[in-house]
Write an enzyme that holds these catalytic residues in place. Structure first.
Site, PDB file in Angstrom:
ATOM      1  N   CYS A  11       0.865  -1.179   0.000  1.00  0.00           N
ATOM      2  CA  CYS A  11       0.000   0.000   0.000  1.00  0.00           C
ATOM      3  C   CYS A  11       0.902   1.230   0.000  1.00  0.00           C
ATOM      4  O   CYS A  11       2.091   1.129  -0.311  1.00  0.00           O
ATOM      5  CB  CYS A  11      -0.991  -0.015   1.163  1.00  0.00           C
ATOM      6  N   ARG A  17      -3.407  -0.717   5.235  1.00  0.00           N
ATOM      7  CA  ARG A  17      -3.939  -1.806   4.412  1.00  0.00           C
ATOM      8  C   ARG A  17      -2.993  -2.982   4.233  1.00  0.00           C
ATOM      9  O   ARG A  17      -3.385  -4.138   4.422  1.00  0.00           O
ATOM     10  CB  ARG A  17      -4.347  -1.266   3.036  1.00  0.00           C
ATOM     11  N   ASP A 128      -7.973   3.500   0.990  1.00  0.00           N
ATOM     12  CA  ASP A 128      -7.122   3.850   2.130  1.00  0.00           C
ATOM     13  C   ASP A 128      -7.991   4.418   3.251  1.00  0.00           C
ATOM     14  O   ASP A 128      -8.616   5.463   3.083  1.00  0.00           O
ATOM     15  CB  ASP A 128      -6.076   4.877   1.698  1.00  0.00           C
TER      16      ASP A 128
END
Length: 156
Positions: A11, A17, A128
């Site tokens: 990420c 994440r 996100d």
């Protein structure tokens, strides 16, 4: 004999994440009894802002609530990752572009969205949750379990 698989989740900052994906995937591998099929399960970020930091407290909270623990410390994607990993899974399209931008020619890693393993009706993009509330982290968890289970089915 089948070669063991190495998986990397990516990420932006490696505190929300991708460390959640790493921990969820590891948990799903254990639940499926497939530990012997995997040598390395790791995560990193395309940016270096959080290198050495633990995951976001909201990530840890969602993992803990689901009985999953992680000792991960954030790190940045490196050139060696492209030769050390079979799969490099991006959480969103921006991550995917950034990964492909630095991917060395001749890399053996298969670079793709982890969401390519989404069930019908499940978003392929893991948004996100960093600037949002706790709900976003729960949504990520649900997606990552789905993607993990489907990927594991695909290699069975």
């Amino acid at each position: 004999m089948t070669k063991n698989i190495q998986v990397l989740f990516v990420c932006l900052g490696n505190i929300c994440r991708s460390p959640m994906a790493e921990a969820v995937f590891r948990n799903e591998v254990e639940k499926a009894g497939l530990e012997a099929r995997f040598d390395t399960i790791d995560s990193c970020g395309t940016g270096a802002w959080h290198v050495g930091n633990r995951p976001d407290p909201r990530t840890l909270e969602v993992l803990k609530k689901n009985g999953i623990h992680t000792k991960h410390l954030a790190r940045k994607l490196s050139t060696s990752d492209f030769k050390n990993f079979d799969y490099i899974f991006a959480m969103d399209s921006s991550n995917l572009r950034n990964i492909n931008r630095v991917k060395p020619q001749g890399s053996r890693a298969k670079v793709m969205l982890f969401g390519e393993y989404a069930s019908p009706g499940v978003s392929k993009i893991v948004d996100d949750p960093y600037y949002g509330g706790s709900d976003g982290f729960g949504d990520c968890y649900i997606q990552l379990v789905d993607f993990s289970q489907n990927f594991l089915k695909s290699i069975a």
